[in-house]
Enzyme design. Structure first.
Site, short mmCIF file in Angstrom:
data_model
loop_
_atom_site.label_atom_id
_atom_site.label_comp_id
_atom_site.label_asym_id
_atom_site.label_seq_id
_atom_site.Cartn_x
_atom_site.Cartn_y
_atom_site.Cartn_z
N CYS A 13 -11.03 -10.09 -10.43
CA CYS A 13 -11.57 -8.96 -9.68
C CYS A 13 -11.49 -7.74 -10.60
O CYS A 13 -10.93 -7.82 -11.69
CB CYS A 13 -10.73 -8.72 -8.43
SG CYS A 13 -9.03 -8.38 -8.87
N HIS A 84 -0.56 -5.13 -9.64
CA HIS A 84 0.22 -5.12 -8.40
C HIS A 84 0.97 -3.80 -8.16
O HIS A 84 1.39 -3.52 -7.06
CB HIS A 84 1.31 -6.20 -8.45
CG HIS A 84 0.81 -7.59 -8.43
ND1 HIS A 84 -0.30 -7.97 -7.71
CD2 HIS A 84 1.28 -8.72 -9.01
CE1 HIS A 84 -0.48 -9.27 -7.88
NE2 HIS A 84 0.45 -9.74 -8.67
N HIS A 134 6.02 -10.86 -2.15
CA HIS A 134 4.99 -10.58 -3.17
C HIS A 134 5.27 -9.24 -3.86
O HIS A 134 5.59 -8.25 -3.19
CB HIS A 134 3.60 -10.56 -2.50
CG HIS A 134 2.48 -10.59 -3.49
ND1 HIS A 134 2.06 -9.47 -4.17
CD2 HIS A 134 1.72 -11.60 -3.95
CE1 HIS A 134 1.07 -9.80 -4.97
NE2 HIS A 134 0.85 -11.09 -4.86
N GLU A 136 3.38 -6.95 -5.06
CA GLU A 136 2.59 -5.80 -4.58
C GLU A 136 3.26 -5.20 -3.35
O GLU A 136 3.40 -3.98 -3.21
CB GLU A 136 1.16 -6.25 -4.24
CG GLU A 136 0.32 -5.11 -3.67
CD GLU A 136 -0.98 -5.58 -3.02
OE1 GLU A 136 -1.72 -6.35 -3.64
OE2 GLU A 136 -1.24 -5.14 -1.88
N CYS A 202 -8.59 -5.12 0.26
CA CYS A 202 -9.55 -4.81 -0.79
C CYS A 202 -10.84 -5.62 -0.58
O CYS A 202 -10.80 -6.77 -0.18
CB CYS A 202 -8.88 -5.13 -2.10
SG CYS A 202 -9.97 -5.57 -3.40
N SER A 230 -0.33 -17.74 -7.52
CA SER A 230 -1.27 -16.70 -7.09
C SER A 230 -1.48 -16.78 -5.58
O SER A 230 -2.04 -17.75 -5.07
CB SER A 230 -2.59 -16.87 -7.84
OG SER A 230 -3.64 -16.28 -7.11
N ASN A 232 -3.45 -14.99 -3.70
CA ASN A 232 -4.86 -14.92 -3.26
C ASN A 232 -5.56 -16.25 -3.47
O ASN A 232 -6.45 -16.62 -2.71
CB ASN A 232 -5.58 -13.72 -3.90
CG ASN A 232 -6.02 -13.98 -5.31
OD1 ASN A 232 -7.07 -14.59 -5.52
ND2 ASN A 232 -5.24 -13.56 -6.28
S1 SF4 Z 1 -6.66 -4.62 -4.94
FE1 SF4 Z 1 -8.49 -5.85 -5.10
S2 SF4 Z 1 -9.48 -5.23 -7.02
FE2 SF4 Z 1 -7.36 -4.52 -7.04
S3 SF4 Z 1 -6.21 -6.10 -8.05
FE3 SF4 Z 1 -6.03 -6.49 -5.90
S4 SF4 Z 1 -7.71 -7.89 -5.42
FE4 SF4 Z 1 -8.14 -7.00 -7.41
#
Ligand code: SF4
Length: 291
Positions: A13, A84, A134, A136, A202, A230, A232
């Site tokens: 991304c 993150h 996670h 993030e 996002c 990962s 995602n």
């Molecule tokens: S927020 Fe969206 S664009 Fe940014 S790193 Fe995460 S998935 Fe990728």
């Protein structure tokens, strides 16, 4: 011959691409100078192939604040913050040690840090809907302050014991599923809590997930490429298998047992946000070469 449907949104991304390019550029700069050391705070992405390649170029991943504190206090060290993001403490340690920081936090994640800090200043408790393990989410929790919590369901929210008259602000981990987030928020609101919600999911994630679901609904088998760690990619595989039971999760082309694809005519391919383009191409080529 098999028909292959490759998702346009497969792979890096915007935020991950930016972070990975930043590390390669810094590694090159350090190699030219010959006197500098480059570190990433945590692996730059959840992809072993990329992390190993960066190690070969002299870029080491720090495992956390202890390793950061153990670095020598002098110039010539660069620490790159991955997409993150990190909590304020990491910037503070680097500042105290005179370490150069290159911030590759994704702007969408920085936006949540800003919201968390602002809601905290406004005296509101901050809650994040996402995986508390996670990185993030952990960084967001640090920006939200000591009372910040991460939950993954309305039931978990209730178990926090927050009073219904206590002002609470809720945001989502960027990679969270939109429909799930809405459901949790609706449930909490119906129970009568004083909440302010921020949909911080996002678009890149949303687009990748909807395209994957659409392709999975049209094919006989689906391949989801991405690192084991990962989140995602795992969510992408979850979405695809709910639509297409013959979903295969792999890290690289080597993990793919091509014999398993023999009975299927139409094959879909997608990949998580931390999967490099060349790995996606290798998978596509190996399927093509066999069938
Ligand atoms: S927020 Fe969206 S664009 Fe940014 S790193 Fe995460 S998935 Fe990728």
């Amino acid at each position: 011959m098999k028909e292959i449907l490759l998702a346009e949104s497969a792979g890096f991304c915007f935020g991950v691409k930016r972070a990975v390019e930043t590390v390669y550029a810094e590694a090159e700069r350090a190699a030219v100078s010959g006197r500098e050391r480059v570190y990433t705070y945590g692996p730059i992405i959840h992809n072993e192939t990329v992390v190993r390649d960066l190690e070969r170029r002299g870029v080491c991943a720090l495992s956390g604040t202890e390793e950061l504190k153990a670095l020598p206090d002098h110039a010539g060290i660069t620490v790159i913050i991955r997409s993150h993001g990190v909590g304020p403490e990491v910037y503070e340690i680097c500042r105290e040690k005179g370490i150069r920081v290159v911030d590759a936090t994704c702007p969408f994640v920085s936006k949540i840090h800003g919201i968390a800090a602002e809601e905290r200043r406004a005296g509101r408790r901050f809650v994040i809907i996402g995986d508390p393990g996670h990185p993030e989410v952990q960084a967001i929790m640090a920006w939200g302050g000591p009372g910040t919590r991460a939950v993954e369901s309305a039931e978990e929210f209730v178990s926090l014991g927050i009073g219904k008259d206590e002002p609470v602000s809720i945001a989502a981990q960027t990679t969270y599923q939109g429909a799930k987030f809405k459901k949790i928020i609706d449930k909490i609101r119906i129970m009568g809590y004083d909440i302010r919600s921020f949909n911080t999911i996002c678009n890149a994630t949303h687009e990748r997930q909807s395209e994957a679901a659409e392709i999975a609904s049209k094919v006989d088998a689906m391949i989801v490429i991405g690192g084991r760690s990962s989140s995602n990619t795992r969510k992408l595989a979850e979405i695809c298998s709910s639509v297409c039971p013959n979903t295969f999760s792999i890290q690289t082309a080597e993990d793919l047992d091509l014999n398993l694809l023999a009975p299927f005519r139409r094959i879909g391919i997608t990949a998580g946000a931390s999967t490099p383009k060349h790995i996606i191409e290798e998978v596509q080529i190996s399927v093509r070469a066999k069938f």
